[in-house]
Design an enzyme around this catalytic site. Sequence first.
Site, mmCIF file in Angstrom:
data_model
loop_
_atom_site.group_PDB
_atom_site.id
_atom_site.type_symbol
_atom_site.label_atom_id
_atom_site.label_comp_id
_atom_site.label_asym_id
_atom_site.label_seq_id
_atom_site.Cartn_x
_atom_site.Cartn_y
_atom_site.Cartn_z
ATOM 1 N N SER A 406 0.855 -1.354 -0.078
ATOM 2 C CA SER A 406 -0.046 0.001 -0.014
ATOM 3 C C SER A 406 0.989 1.443 -0.056
ATOM 4 C CB SER A 406 -0.804 0.404 1.248
ATOM 5 O OG SER A 406 -1.760 -1.192 1.298
ATOM 6 N N HIS A 427 -1.349 -2.631 -7.199
ATOM 7 C CA HIS A 427 -2.017 -2.382 -6.192
ATOM 8 C C HIS A 427 -3.407 -2.472 -6.231
ATOM 9 C CE1 HIS A 427 -3.486 0.733 -3.004
ATOM 10 N NE2 HIS A 427 -2.931 -0.198 -2.419
ATOM 11 N N GLU A 439 -4.044 -0.246 -9.406
ATOM 12 C CA GLU A 439 -2.955 0.685 -9.685
ATOM 13 C C GLU A 439 -1.719 0.012 -10.401
ATOM 14 O OE1 GLU A 439 -3.752 4.756 -6.792
ATOM 15 O OE2 GLU A 439 -2.776 2.783 -5.964
ATOM 16 N N ASN A 477 -4.069 6.286 -2.367
ATOM 17 C CA ASN A 477 -4.097 6.378 -0.605
ATOM 18 C C ASN A 477 -3.265 7.542 -0.367
ATOM 19 O OD1 ASN A 477 -5.226 4.064 -0.118
ATOM 20 N ND2 ASN A 477 -3.227 2.803 -0.068
HETATM 21 P P1 NAI Z 1 -3.019 -9.998 5.990
HETATM 22 O O1 NAI Z 1 -2.413 -9.920 7.257
HETATM 23 O O2 NAI Z 1 -4.510 -10.315 5.731
HETATM 24 O O3 NAI Z 1 -2.279 -11.235 4.925
HETATM 25 C C1 NAI Z 1 -0.969 -11.165 4.894
HETATM 26 C C2 NAI Z 1 -0.788 -12.885 4.714
HETATM 27 O O4 NAI Z 1 0.632 -13.010 4.402
HETATM 28 C C3 NAI Z 1 -1.061 -13.593 6.028
HETATM 29 O O5 NAI Z 1 -1.773 -14.768 5.558
HETATM 30 C C4 NAI Z 1 0.529 -14.176 6.331
HETATM 31 O O6 NAI Z 1 0.290 -15.551 6.925
HETATM 32 C C5 NAI Z 1 1.184 -13.966 4.771
HETATM 33 N N1 NAI Z 1 2.604 -14.029 4.974
HETATM 34 C C6 NAI Z 1 3.042 -13.105 5.793
HETATM 35 N N2 NAI Z 1 4.588 -13.234 5.827
HETATM 36 C C7 NAI Z 1 4.735 -14.171 4.734
HETATM 37 C C8 NAI Z 1 5.852 -14.770 4.268
HETATM 38 N N3 NAI Z 1 7.031 -14.385 4.324
HETATM 39 N N4 NAI Z 1 5.804 -15.874 3.110
HETATM 40 C C9 NAI Z 1 4.269 -16.078 2.850
HETATM 41 N N5 NAI Z 1 3.209 -15.522 3.427
HETATM 42 C C10 NAI Z 1 3.540 -14.682 4.518
HETATM 43 O O7 NAI Z 1 -2.720 -8.680 5.230
HETATM 44 P P2 NAI Z 1 -3.419 -8.111 3.925
HETATM 45 O O8 NAI Z 1 -4.452 -7.096 4.188
HETATM 46 O O9 NAI Z 1 -3.820 -9.127 2.841
HETATM 47 O O10 NAI Z 1 -2.470 -7.330 3.249
HETATM 48 C C11 NAI Z 1 -1.299 -7.680 2.403
HETATM 49 C C12 NAI Z 1 -0.659 -6.479 1.553
HETATM 50 O O11 NAI Z 1 -1.392 -5.908 0.854
HETATM 51 C C13 NAI Z 1 -0.070 -5.559 2.598
HETATM 52 O O12 NAI Z 1 1.326 -5.304 1.922
HETATM 53 C C14 NAI Z 1 -1.082 -4.504 2.466
HETATM 54 O O13 NAI Z 1 -0.446 -3.206 2.754
HETATM 55 C C15 NAI Z 1 -1.507 -4.492 0.902
HETATM 56 N N6 NAI Z 1 -2.833 -4.115 0.780
HETATM 57 C C16 NAI Z 1 -3.913 -4.013 1.801
HETATM 58 C C17 NAI Z 1 -5.294 -3.697 1.493
HETATM 59 C C18 NAI Z 1 -6.203 -4.007 2.530
HETATM 60 O O14 NAI Z 1 -7.283 -3.274 2.314
HETATM 61 N N7 NAI Z 1 -6.168 -4.838 3.284
HETATM 62 C C19 NAI Z 1 -5.384 -2.987 0.278
HETATM 63 C C20 NAI Z 1 -4.360 -2.989 -0.696
HETATM 64 C C21 NAI Z 1 -2.930 -3.430 -0.287
#
Ligand code: NAI
Length: 653
Positions: A406, A427, A439, A477
Amino acid sequence: MSTVTLTFENAIAFITINNPPINATSHSVREGLVNALDQIDANNDIRAAILICEGKTFIAGADVSEFGQPPKAPILPDVIKRLEAATKPVIAAIHGHALGGGLEVALGCHYRIADSAAKLGLPEVNLGLIPGAGGTIRLPRLVSISEAVSMITSGKPISANKANAIGLLDAIAHGALRDAARDFAQTILDRETPIPLVDRDPVNTPNATEWDDITASAKKKARGQTAPLAAISAIRTGIEQGADTGLAFEREKFIKLRDSEQSKALRHIFFAERSVAKLPELKGIKPNPIRHVGVIGGGIMGAGIATASLLAGYAVTIIERDEDACANGRATVEKHLSGSLKRGLINQDRFDALMAALSTSIDYAALADADLVVEAVFEDMAVKHDVFGKLSKHCKPNAVLASNTSYLDINEIAANCVNPNRVIGLHFFSPAHIMKLLEVVRTETADAKSLVTAFEFARALGKIAVPCGVCDGFIGNRIMSAYRKHCEYMLEDGALPHQIDAAMVEFGFPMGLFAMQDMAGLEISWATRKRLAPFRNPSERYVALGDYLCEMGRFGKKNGLGWYRYDENGKAQPDPEVDALVIAESEKKGITRRDFTHAEIMNVILGAMRDVGDKILSEGIATNAEAIDVVMVNGYGFPRHKGGPMFMTSSSN
Ligand code: NAI
């Protein structure tokens, strides 16, 4: 070559339109239709005519190149009248899409038959217009008022099956459309030509109370858009005052709406969405083929991205940290796809095939043949570096490697990779399998091939891909952070959260900023603020109200308390405790609170959006102002009929 040709098969004439790509109602088509009808009328051997189109579709709309030009006779309403006046019955044979003027032409015919995959609709409201060639008058003489109102005010096309069920079609074609239309024509040769729709009674006639209900419900859905209500008044006029008065009323409204700010705004965003991904420097470059997509992290975003990729037809592998996380990721994808199954968007066979195309692993070696990988792990630079290190090692050299970060610096991520030229940002917006916006972030090192491949991927996923450069928060953002900051200043200066939200909703946002924060959960941004606290510029104004809420255990909607208090039905109620907290903070800082009108609140918000938008443009982060509008409309709830913050500013200058 002529766009309309006339051929004869025994007693049946075929009027064939060939005006690619959408067989638009261009001047040559309108003129060709009138000529063909004159010839058919004059030919005593002919007893029926079939109107059919070459190419992918029936008439799917107007000719955009004629927009803004003075109308050239014969205009469409007159062509349709001429169709209705034909002395031999005319059958519209529909495949692909019959949209807008296309459906109005079909309504001018005496019968309609369609291919089972065809779609029919009057989407004019999406451009701030109403049908301008009799759609609001003829449709309610063929289908019930509620169906006509629904089609015209929603702008959503309906399937051939639905059209057949509600009486819009006379038959569905089984087998080749041309043959089915010819067979159908044979069955009506001996019948009398049906009277034109304009000379028929409406299917049903609502009373005054029913009209009030219809209008009230449309008004609620329209959220400030004028066209749906204008459409209802045209339908009502046609029913209560007769078709002739109705047609004149409809045309007058249509012309008025065409010149309205709302229609200009909607047309602006419509064309911006279609042109935003077309970068001249990438023209002619072929994308790498994509078959296998890797997704790192099966959390909220990763599972959504995996779902979207499966639905686009790719094999997908999710990489997670351990087997439990793999199972969670798989279960979330299954939940998303079950939703599509329940809503009838996919059938059981497709569901089974999509689930079979999904694999999970904790071993990056499973990505050896992946063509494109999207990383969606925790928002932490060290974790991202670790992941991209592994991807560099295990993926083939030309696999496109994308981060869904993000806010983090993707240039820095790329710099640490082998082949940084294939590292980009993708993104997505949450929920990633539903939100249209994407994006596409070009790093300093990204090569054209990787970018073109990413745009092709976005296209296959059905996304609106907006190219942008690397900066904190990219386009959307970054703008949201800026206006959020100004909203927080307004809290300390005298506004209350629910007042700011009410101003935004009145303006046309589906919800206000504070309600949205409550929905997303307050603790994630709290954690980010705590992490960034040591780096904060101490001379910059800082509003700590969001921190106080979290310290009080108010994390948003999910625990019933946030900027609002949530009742047992989950409905947000302004909370006096929060108001008191806000007022006390102003006192603590020695700020004299003042009243804000809704207009003032929106001026502050729009001003903040425009200032950052200008910066984003001058830094070359967005290709043009349209790109910013597309992002704000498709990702942040900016009302479409206002065209976006940049359009609003430019059009009021
Ligand atoms: P989340 O916490 O729901 O999911 C992250 C996942 O990555 C978890 O299932 C975790 O087990 C896994 N993970 C962590 N380290 C890992 C590794 N080394 N290898 C493999 N898997 C690993 O987080 P979320 O919300 O899905 O966000 C993920 C990314 O997307 C972040 O960079 C966030 O900033 C970005 N993002 C999030 C948005 C949102 O609305 N939640 C919108 C747009 C981007």
